[in-house]
Design a protein around this motif. Structure first.
Motif, PDB file in Angstrom:
ATOM      1  N   UNK A   1       7.979  81.654  54.992  1.00  0.00           N
ATOM      2  CA  UNK A   1       7.908  82.971  55.121  1.00  0.00           C
ATOM      3  C   UNK A   1       7.209  83.442  56.459  1.00  0.00           C
ATOM      4  N   UNK A   2       6.214  82.888  56.871  1.00  0.00           N
ATOM      5  CA  UNK A   2       5.562  83.266  58.120  1.00  0.00           C
ATOM      6  C   UNK A   2       6.028  82.592  59.297  1.00  0.00           C
ATOM      7  N   UNK A   3       7.261  81.640  59.038  1.00  0.00           N
ATOM      8  CA  UNK A   3       7.893  80.873  60.244  1.00  0.00           C
ATOM      9  C   UNK A   3       8.923  81.905  60.765  1.00  0.00           C
ATOM     10  N   UNK A   4      10.142  80.969  61.012  1.00  0.00           N
ATOM     11  CA  UNK A   4      11.222  81.507  61.879  1.00  0.00           C
ATOM     12  C   UNK A   4      11.644  82.751  61.054  1.00  0.00           C
ATOM     13  N   UNK A   5      11.884  83.794  61.579  1.00  0.00           N
ATOM     14  CA  UNK A   5      12.586  85.088  60.790  1.00  0.00           C
ATOM     15  C   UNK A   5      14.400  84.752  60.317  1.00  0.00           C
ATOM     16  N   UNK A   6      14.551  84.843  59.201  1.00  0.00           N
ATOM     17  CA  UNK A   6      15.944  84.466  58.761  1.00  0.00           C
ATOM     18  C   UNK A   6      16.408  83.445  58.890  1.00  0.00           C
ATOM     19  N   UNK A   7      15.480  82.071  58.981  1.00  0.00           N
ATOM     20  CA  UNK A   7      16.202  80.900  59.326  1.00  0.00           C
ATOM     21  C   UNK A   7      16.884  80.520  57.906  1.00  0.00           C
ATOM     22  N   UNK A   8      17.798  79.597  58.252  1.00  0.00           N
ATOM     23  CA  UNK A   8      18.694  79.105  56.772  1.00  0.00           C
ATOM     24  C   UNK A   8      18.439  77.603  56.753  1.00  0.00           C
ATOM     25  N   UNK A   9      18.196  77.097  55.372  1.00  0.00           N
ATOM     26  CA  UNK A   9      18.409  75.801  55.347  1.00  0.00           C
ATOM     27  C   UNK A   9      19.839  75.574  54.457  1.00  0.00           C
ATOM     28  N   UNK A  10      20.478  74.625  55.051  1.00  0.00           N
ATOM     29  CA  UNK A  10      21.835  74.337  54.638  1.00  0.00           C
ATOM     30  C   UNK A  10      22.029  73.063  53.881  1.00  0.00           C
ATOM     31  N   UNK A  11      22.611  73.031  52.843  1.00  0.00           N
ATOM     32  CA  UNK A  11      22.869  71.789  51.947  1.00  0.00           C
ATOM     33  C   UNK A  11      24.145  71.135  52.668  1.00  0.00           C
ATOM     34  N   UNK A  12      24.069  69.810  52.817  1.00  0.00           N
ATOM     35  CA  UNK A  12      25.248  68.970  53.524  1.00  0.00           C
ATOM     36  C   UNK A  12      25.531  68.130  52.466  1.00  0.00           C
ATOM     37  N   UNK A  13      27.012  67.922  52.230  1.00  0.00           N
ATOM     38  CA  UNK A  13      27.481  66.738  51.621  1.00  0.00           C
ATOM     39  C   UNK A  13      28.806  66.367  52.271  1.00  0.00           C
ATOM     40  N   UNK A  14      28.727  64.935  52.835  1.00  0.00           N
ATOM     41  CA  UNK A  14      29.950  64.578  53.762  1.00  0.00           C
ATOM     42  C   UNK A  14      31.187  64.685  53.011  1.00  0.00           C
ATOM     43  N   UNK A  15      31.281  64.555  51.807  1.00  0.00           N
ATOM     44  CA  UNK A  15      32.479  64.404  51.023  1.00  0.00           C
ATOM     45  C   UNK A  15      33.122  65.968  50.824  1.00  0.00           C
ATOM     46  N   UNK A  16      32.162  66.789  51.179  1.00  0.00           N
ATOM     47  CA  UNK A  16      33.055  68.309  50.983  1.00  0.00           C
ATOM     48  C   UNK A  16      33.634  68.426  52.452  1.00  0.00           C
ATOM     49  N   UNK A  17      34.793  68.166  52.650  1.00  0.00           N
ATOM     50  CA  UNK A  17      35.384  68.318  53.951  1.00  0.00           C
ATOM     51  C   UNK A  17      36.910  68.770  53.617  1.00  0.00           C
ATOM     52  N   UNK A  18      37.272  69.688  54.502  1.00  0.00           N
ATOM     53  CA  UNK A  18      38.777  69.893  54.540  1.00  0.00           C
ATOM     54  C   UNK A  18      39.614  69.193  55.123  1.00  0.00           C
TER      55      UNK A  18
END
Ligand SMILES: NC(=O)c1ccc[n+]([C@@H]2O[C@H](COP(=O)([O-])OP(=O)(O)OC[C@H]3O[C@@H](n4cnc5c(N)ncnc54)[C@H](OP(=O)(O)O)[C@@H]3O)[C@@H](O)[C@H]2O)c1
Length: 306
Positions: free
Chosen positions: A236-253
């Motif tokens: 909360x006191x770190x980078x404003x509006x930072x995002x942590x993003x989940x990643x799964x390599x099988x989720x690919x178009x």
């Protein structure tokens, strides 16, 4: 045919057995395997193997039976392939969607190191968006995925800081385009627009601390097996509006075969260099798996089926 089967034993995790040669389905080719590459994820699966499961996702070899529906490469073609399992064997059946042709100049040993780690790196970076001029932090950079992340991100114009335990393990990363190499995330000079995190434990929070406002951390793995510890108030006191993003390599178009073809094209053009820290015969697979688990292999290990 001969195949490597899971034993459930922590130190001697695979053993040779005789199994039926696979019968490919209509949209599958049968590949005679020349070389394969084990992955850290497979070392996890080998700890508690599911009944009937056989390991093997990354292979290169020759098509010995073309697909009955006419799709994919012809008999005799050299290929790299990404079956869901069972590739540590003399033969494996693979969907034609998960196969790419291999030019003669790329050895099977090089190609076998491409699929899982290469697809993951390519797709992590595709997920992350524009890289030209971006400041990028890569943890676990001396691993299979890490080497590819560093070279692909640097090639796309990013300013890359790579984290690896020791100078020896990090040796290739500068040659592959890293602008800085540190041996602890705490020494990485941020802020970073993008952090690519595959270690877990304390590393994720430490990487997150170095993300720029509105930056992104892509969380793609937990090589250390240690659960991540995160503190809300620190975030909360770190980078404003930072995002942590989940990643799964099988989720690919994009189908695996198309992305494998991209990786092969980059290797053929000298723009991607699989880092193969260990080669050997498939008779040495259990030992190589121990070394991979114990952080003793840089990049990928490749074993030949002889
Ligand atoms: N989400 C997905 O779809 C996806 C896809 C592929 C892989 N993965 C995951 O991504 C992670 C990395 O995969 P990889 O194939 O690159 O693994 P790898 O080749 O084993 O590399 C992992 C690297 O992490 C570093 N590391 C730091 N602390 C570690 C520790 N305590 N134990 C082990 N390694 C440690 C090591 O580098 P140094 O020793 O130099 O620090 C090692 O080279 C794994 O967790 C894997 O399961 C996820």
């Amino acid at each position: 045919m001969k195949a490597l089967l899971p034993t459930g034993d922590a130190d001697d995790s695979v053993a040779f057995g005789d199994v039926e040669r696979p019968e490919p389905g209509p949209g599958e080719v049968l590949v005679e395997v020349a070389a394969f590459s084990p992955n850290r994820g497979e070392t996890f699966l080998l700890e508690k193997p599911r009944p009937t499961w056989r390991p093997g996702k990354d292979v290169a070899g020759v098509v010995v039976a073309a697909a009955a529906d006419g799709s994919g490469p012809a008999e005799g073609a050299r290929v790299v392939a990404h079956p869901p399992a069972s590739g540590w064997a003399e033969y494996v059946a693979v969907s034609t969607d998960a196969v790419a042709a291999l030019p003669d100049q790329i050895p099977f040993e090089t190609a076998a190191a491409l699929p899982l780690a290469g697809l993951t790196a390519l797709r992590v970076l595709r997920t992350a968006g524009a890289l030209a001029g971006a400041r990028v932090l890569v943890t676990g950079a001396s691993g299979g995925v890490g080497h590819y992340l560093v070279e692909l991100a640097a090639g796309a114009g990013a300013d890359v800081t790579a984290v690896s335990a020791t100078p020896e393990r990090a040796a290739r990363l500068v040659e592959l385009g890293a602008d800085a190499v540190v041996h602890d995330v705490a020494d990485a000079e941020g802020p970073f627009d993008l952090a690519l995190e595959g270690i877990g434990g304390e590393e994720l929070q430490a990487a997150l601390d170095r993300v720029a406002p509105r930056g992104t951390l892509v969380w793609f793995g937990q090589a250390s097996r240690r659960p991540v510890t995160l503190d809300f108030f620190r975030f909360f006191s770190g980078p404003t509006s930072a995002t942590i993003r989940r990643f799964d390599y099988t989720d690919s178009d994009v189908p695996d075969g198309d992305d494998l073809a991209t990786l092969v094209r980059l290797v053929a053009a000298g723009r991607l260099h699989p880092e193969i820290g260990r080669t050997g015969s498939w008779t040495e697979t259990s030992k190589v798996l121990r070394d991979l688990r114990d952080r003793g292999i840089r990049g990928n290990a490749v074993l030949t089926v002889d």
